[in-house]
Design an enzyme around this catalytic site. Structure first.
Site, short mmCIF file in Angstrom:
data_model
loop_
_atom_site.label_atom_id
_atom_site.label_comp_id
_atom_site.label_asym_id
_atom_site.label_seq_id
_atom_site.Cartn_x
_atom_site.Cartn_y
_atom_site.Cartn_z
N GLU A 179 1.63 -26.42 -14.47
CA GLU A 179 1.69 -25.00 -14.85
C GLU A 179 3.02 -24.37 -14.42
O GLU A 179 3.06 -23.24 -13.93
CB GLU A 179 0.50 -24.25 -14.25
CG GLU A 179 -0.83 -24.72 -14.81
CD GLU A 179 -2.03 -23.99 -14.25
OE1 GLU A 179 -1.94 -23.48 -13.11
OE2 GLU A 179 -3.05 -23.90 -14.93
N GLU A 204 -6.89 -28.96 -18.49
CA GLU A 204 -7.84 -28.31 -17.60
C GLU A 204 -8.76 -27.43 -18.43
O GLU A 204 -8.41 -26.31 -18.79
CB GLU A 204 -7.12 -27.46 -16.53
CG GLU A 204 -6.38 -28.27 -15.49
CD GLU A 204 -5.79 -27.40 -14.38
OE1 GLU A 204 -6.21 -26.21 -14.26
OE2 GLU A 204 -4.92 -27.89 -13.66
#
Length: 587
Positions: free
Chosen positions: A161, A237
């Site tokens: 991320e 995710e």
């Protein structure tokens, strides 16, 4: 016998050994589960219909001090991956220096902050130098476990991320190249939220961009597709639950049927990693924190409302997901063992107690300095730090302020609590109203509640006192500092023959006997705030504000026969006993 080798290729879709391959994966973090339960959790993942397991790798546990590495016990990454392979699973490994994961400092070692001027998650040379040293060790373990060498690892992630943190392509390239130089040959991915410019900031040539989200795949995947072109779609995710912070109103849960429908929408379009399949536990002081206007430290449990409970039991969400996965992949014939028995052992009294200030000198090596030093400069990563200073005689103290302090500080005059400061309170000046008697000593007990694991505040995560203590508006000099990591080594030094004073930070010893170890839950009703150790193992934090009320104790941590529970309670609020119950209470 030499294990078979496999090759994963990324083209218009994933191909394993030249055949189309849909990755159906679930997250299990080996460092959040006791090793005795690894196989059980992995077998349940395979029975779900998954073909892959995903895990982060926490740098801060694997290199607790610069140049000292640990890959044994709960940190035996190689053993975990080999067990996954034995259970018929491939593996996705995310070895990025930063993992987020609601984990302390996002997996970065706290000791990085001992260096003035340290810059994180960028091409700052001292940071990259530390990463390269760590990667040399880490990849000596990971490289032989890649699928093209007979191991289970089919994918690795470059950074996690990153588009939500920065956009320095040179940093991502340095990580990518360092992984290749250390023997990584499997394909690479990155993962970012499909919002704003996150995908642009977090992507790098040579790594497939993937997306993280918890809902609305029909909307999210087209954004990712536009970014990657003709490549395969993957949600790395798929958030099926959420985490809890101390002070939340209740444990977070999500609807099983709704989550299963979201999974179906993902699998119609691409590959998935279920986050979390099994959450586990933030043992010890490993929880992270968020900061959106105020500090939000995560609780000890990482149950996450996942497909397995914190103690590994199947949930309705598990069965709902299994039905969806059966539409896309054959369910293997897997025999599951019965769940570990939950045991209610009853209540046990406190046998010994001693005040922290009675044993402080024996517990920690004292560092003296004219000014306070932060936890990191004292060589400490986790726990508490106590600052002690003599006061000038006959000088009335009217005002007090801590400069550069995190996260929580209890201020004592002559070992009598004056006030407790937390988060925003640490920024303000406070009046020092007179206490009974003369004041000769100032004690400040600080606690690292968990370094922030996400967002732009990561470089401001020095704990303890990183500035000064102002008395009457000026900096006060002359400090003794005592690191209190609350680990097994420190616990062995506690002398319970010394004085105990009610209402003060104290240690409590509760011995108890069990005939047959089973999973159990520590009920601390009547206790305030602190941490627990069982037979020297750091179970985690407790805090009466909840939502979590019981701490999970896996059976492998118990001994048949005599056991010892040690509690440190910081608020002076202690009960006469503890209870070991068969039921969790996450709030």
């Amino acid at each position: 016998m030499t294990a078979a080798t496999h090759t994963l290729a990324i083209k218009d879709q994933f191909y394993l050994d030249s055949r189309p391959f849909q990755i159906i994966s679930g997250s299990i973090h080996y460092f959040r589960v006791v090793p005795a339960y690894w196989r059980d959790r992995l077998r349940k993942l395979r029975a779900l219909g998954c073909n892959t397991v995903e895990t982060y790798v926490p740098w801060n546990l694997h290199e607790p001090r610069p140049g000292e590495f640990c890959f044994t016990g709960m940190l035996d990454l190689a053993a975990f991956l080999r067990t996954a392979q034995e259970e018929g699973l491939y593996a996705i490994v995310r070895p990025s220096p930063y993992i987020c994961g609601e984990w302390e400092f996002g997996g970065l070692p706290g000791w990085l902050l001992a260096e003035d001027g340290m810059k994180l998650r960028c091409s700052y040379p001292p940071f990259l130098e530390r990463v390269r040293s760590y990667y040399q060790k880490l990849f000596s373990i990971l490289t032989p476990l890649q699928a093209d060498r007979g191991g289970p690892v089919i994918l690795m992630q470059v950074e996690n991320e990153y588009g939500a943190y920065g956009d320095e392509t040179g940093y991502l390239a340095a990580l990518r190249d360092c992984m290749r130089e250390n023997g990584a040959t499997v394909p690479f991915i990155t993962s970012d939220g499909p919002w704003g410019d996150y995908l642009n900031g977090g992507s790098i040539d040579g790594a497939l961009p993937t997306a993280n989200f918890g809902s609305n795949a029909p909307k999210q995947f087209p954004v990712l597709q536009q970014h990657i072109g003709s490549g395969p779609l993957m949600c790395t995710e798929f958030w099926v639950g959420w985490f809890d912070a101390w002070g939340d109103a209740a444990h977070h849960t999500t609807d099983a049927a709704t989550c299963a429908q979201e999974l179906d929408e993902i699998l119609k379009r691409g590959s998935v990693n279920i986050y979390m399949f099994h959450g586990g536990t933030n043992f010890g002081f490993t929880n992270g924190s968020n900061y959106y206007g105020h500090l939000q430290p995560d609780v000890t449990s990482y149950d996450y409302d996942a497909l397995l409970t914190e103690d590994g039991r199947l949930t309705p969400k598990y069965h709902a997901f299994q039905k969806v996965i059966a539409k896309y992949a054959p369910l293997p014939e897997v025999t599951l063992d019965p769940p570990a028995p939950r045991k209610a052992y009853g209540s046990f009294p406190v046998q010994d107690a001693v005040s922290l200030f009675s044993v402080l000198e024996e517990l920690a090596d004292c560092t003296e300095s004219p000014w306070p030093l932060c936890m990191e400069k004292l060589g400490q990563n986790f726990g508490y730090t106590c600052y002690v200073s003599a006061l000038k005689p006959n000088v009335p103290i009217e005002k007090l302020q801590l400069i550069g302090a995190n996260d929580r500080a209890q201020v004592f005059f002559d070992r009598e609590l004056y006030l407790t400061l937390y988060d925003h309170d640490l920024l303000r000046e406070h009046p020092a109203a007179p206490l009974s008697g003369s004041r000769s000593e100032l004690e400040i007990l600080t606690e690292n509640m968990g370094r922030v694991n996400y967002g732009p505040r990561m470089e401001q995560q020095r704990k303890g006192i990183d500035g000064s203590v102002l008395l009457n508006g000026h900096s006060h000099a002359g400090w003794k500092m005592y690191p209190l990591p609350m680990d097994a080594d420190m616990a062995r030094k506690i002398d319970f023959s010394k004085p105990y004073r009610t209402g003060t930070p104290s240690f409590y010893r509760i011995p108890f006997t069990v005939e047959q170890p089973g999973d159990t839950f520590l009920d601390l009703t009547g206790w305030g705030k602190g941490c627990a150790l069982l037979n020297g193992f750091q179970l985690g934090r407790f805090w009466e504000i909840g939502p979590q009320k019981h701490l999970y104790i896996p059976a492998p941590l118990l001994r048949q026969g005599e056991n010892e529970l040690l509690l440190f309670e910081s608020e002076g609020k202690a009960a006469a006993q503890i209870t070991l119950t068969a039921e969790p209470n996450l709030g």
